[in-house]
Scaffold this motif. Structure first.
Motif, PDB file in Angstrom:
ATOM      1  N   TRP A  60       0.874  -1.159  -0.075  1.00 15.65           N
ATOM      2  CA  TRP A  60       0.197  -0.076   0.023  1.00 15.65           C
ATOM      3  C   TRP A  60       0.755   1.205   0.078  1.00 15.65           C
ATOM      4  N   TYR A  61       2.007   1.165   0.623  1.00  9.69           N
ATOM      5  CA  TYR A  61       2.823   2.530   0.729  1.00  9.69           C
ATOM      6  C   TYR A  61       3.492   2.625  -0.571  1.00  9.69           C
ATOM      7  N   VAL A  62       3.832   1.839  -1.271  1.00  6.08           N
ATOM      8  CA  VAL A  62       4.320   1.957  -2.502  1.00  6.08           C
ATOM      9  C   VAL A  62       3.497   2.729  -3.434  1.00  6.08           C
ATOM     10  N   VAL A  63       2.138   2.085  -3.410  1.00  5.73           N
ATOM     11  CA  VAL A  63       1.018   2.540  -4.089  1.00  5.73           C
ATOM     12  C   VAL A  63       0.627   4.005  -3.793  1.00  5.73           C
ATOM     13  N   SER A  64       0.659   4.193  -2.447  1.00  2.00           N
ATOM     14  CA  SER A  64       0.062   5.674  -2.022  1.00  2.00           C
ATOM     15  C   SER A  64       1.234   6.780  -2.464  1.00  2.00           C
ATOM     16  N   TYR A  65       2.355   6.456  -2.696  1.00  2.00           N
ATOM     17  CA  TYR A  65       3.234   7.455  -2.944  1.00  2.00           C
ATOM     18  C   TYR A  65       3.817   7.442  -4.486  1.00  2.00           C
ATOM     19  N   VAL A  66       3.123   6.568  -5.249  1.00  2.00           N
ATOM     20  CA  VAL A  66       3.556   6.312  -6.617  1.00  2.00           C
ATOM     21  C   VAL A  66       2.371   6.879  -7.453  1.00  2.00           C
ATOM     22  N   SER A  67       2.264   8.119  -8.143  1.00  2.00           N
ATOM     23  CA  SER A  67       1.217   8.430  -9.030  1.00  2.00           C
ATOM     24  C   SER A  67       1.650   8.792 -10.422  1.00  2.00           C
ATOM     25  N   MET A  68       0.802   8.105 -11.294  1.00  2.00           N
ATOM     26  CA  MET A  68       1.029   8.240 -12.729  1.00  2.00           C
ATOM     27  C   MET A  68       0.986  10.049 -13.023  1.00  2.00           C
ATOM     28  N   ASP A  69       0.105  10.635 -12.568  1.00  2.00           N
ATOM     29  CA  ASP A  69      -0.417  11.913 -12.637  1.00  2.00           C
ATOM     30  C   ASP A  69       1.289  12.808 -12.359  1.00  2.00           C
ATOM     31  N   GLU A  70       1.770  12.375 -11.304  1.00  2.00           N
ATOM     32  CA  GLU A  70       2.857  12.947 -10.819  1.00  2.00           C
ATOM     33  C   GLU A  70       4.334  12.522 -11.516  1.00  2.00           C
ATOM     34  N   SER A  71       4.363  11.051 -11.744  1.00  2.00           N
ATOM     35  CA  SER A  71       5.509  10.467 -12.153  1.00  2.00           C
ATOM     36  C   SER A  71       5.670  10.155 -13.688  1.00  2.00           C
ATOM     37  N   GLY A  72       4.417  10.476 -14.253  1.00  2.00           N
ATOM     38  CA  GLY A  72       4.429   9.933 -15.844  1.00  2.00           C
ATOM     39  C   GLY A  72       4.497   8.518 -15.915  1.00  2.00           C
ATOM     40  N   ILE A  73       4.067   8.019 -17.084  1.00  2.00           N
ATOM     41  CA  ILE A  73       3.800   6.492 -17.581  1.00  2.00           C
ATOM     42  C   ILE A  73       5.104   5.859 -17.343  1.00  2.00           C
ATOM     43  N   LEU A  74       6.296   6.232 -17.857  1.00  2.00           N
ATOM     44  CA  LEU A  74       7.531   5.543 -17.717  1.00  2.00           C
ATOM     45  C   LEU A  74       8.076   5.822 -16.320  1.00  2.00           C
TER      46      LEU A  74
END
Length: 349
Positions: A60-74
């Motif tokens: 969950w903690y990986v998911v909650s801090y990784v956003s496609m909007d912020e990081s981009g698809i790559l």
């Protein structure tokens, strides 16, 4: 963002229940499909599943801090590929250590679990499934938060619009009343003082009301009678009043001050412009959970109508739309010498 397992009382029981189902699924696959004995199937399923009990919650903690909007698809893919490699490596390694530590290394009668490459592939699939569930939870939370924010924003907009309408209604009435007082000051000073007292009482009531609140019909009609008493001081016998209402209507609810502009219009366009008596008739009745109010007055068809902006009836239409969400609650019927306003107020049980 708070962990979904801790957000409510059912989070942890649901999570543990899902994990038990996962253990039983692995046991059933090993025992029924692979033909292993029940003990081997149990050892393999429990040793492989135990690390997931902890890792599944940590993902969950990986998911909650990784956003496609912020990081981009790559960046999003690289983050999760890296996290998946770490999680799968820890999972398979710890699972093997649990098997060896608790049951010994390939003791007699225990068949080895699926080959290591299939374990890794299966673990990657489970990781993908878990992050999908977590992202769905985040999406659902964001959707609910957005819905709540939109609802609050609509309420704020509605309140602002109602306040804007109130700022129009009060001056509109006040200007008319002060003109009436002014016309009596010189000719009938005693009546002008009486009118000022009644005007003060009326304004105290009007300014103390919240336009988004509902009030009983009885209170509103009492206030209307006070207003008409003010005008009757000015017009005398030229103003005739008729009220007809059943007792079951008195406690029914209508918006505060909703009727006021109608009577103002009747005075302005009917009584003020006519040399003959003008009758303002009010009829209230309850039909199918709807309070229906009809206000009508006669007028001189040959009189030149005074100039105005039509604020009163427009305000009523807008308020009804804001409060009830409908645009069909106000209907106006005008004949050659009669003006009628039909209002409907749905009653919420």
């Amino acid at each position: 963002m708070r962990h979904p397992l801790l957000r409510n009382h059912y989070g942890i029981p649901i999570y543990i229940g899902s994990w038990i189902l996962f253990v039983l699924l692995l046991f059933f696959i090993g025992w029924y499909f692979d033909g292993n004995d029940w003990y081997s199937s149990f050892v393999n399923s429990i040793s492989f599943s135990l690390p997931l009990l902890v890792l599944g919650a940590c993902i969950w903690y990986v998911v909650s801090y990784v956003s496609m909007d912020e990081s981009g698809i790559l960046g999003f893919l690289l983050h999760h590929l890296t996290a998946a490699a770490v999680v799968v490596g820890v999972w398979v390694s710890v699972g093997y250590q649990i098997r060896v530590g608790l049951f010994g290394e390939d003791p007699e009668g225990i068949n080895y679990f699926i080959p290591i490459h299939w374990q890794i592939f299966f673990a990657f699939c489970v990781y993908d499934y878990i992050i999908l569930i977590y992202y769905l939870i985040i999406y659902y939370r964001n959707f609910k938060d957005k819905a709540v924010m939109e609802s609050e924003l609509k309420n704020l907009v509605k309140e602002a619009e109602l306040n804007a309408l109130k700022s129009q209604i009060n001056p509109h009435f006040l200007f008319n009343s002060l003109n009436s007082v002014s016309s009596l000051t010189m000719s009938r000073p005693e009546q002008s003082r009486e009118m000022v007292v009644k005007l003060s009482t009326f304004l105290r009531y009007s300014l103390g009301q919240d336009l988004k609140e509902l009030n009983s019909l009885a209170n509103e009609l009492n206030n209307i009678r006070l207003y008409l008493d003010i005008e009757k001081v000015r017009f005398g016998d030229r103003l005739l009043l008729n009220f007809k209402s059943t007792t079951d209507c008195e406690e029914l609810k209508i918006p505060n001050l909703i009727l006021q502009p109608i009577y103002e219009n009747a005075i302005k366009y009917g009584v003020h412009e006519s040399l003959e008596p003008v009758s303002i008739d009010t009829n209230c009745e309850m039909i199918d959970d709807v309070l229906k109010i009809t206000i009508s007055n006669n007028f001189d068809p040959e009189a030149i109508p005074p100039r105005g902006n039509g604020i009163g009836l427009k305000n009523i239409q807008e308020r009804l739309g804001l409060i009830y969400g409908r645009t069909d609650l106000l209907k106006i019927v005008k004949t050659e010498s009669q003006f009628t306003v039909n209002l409907e107020f749905p009653q919420v049980k």
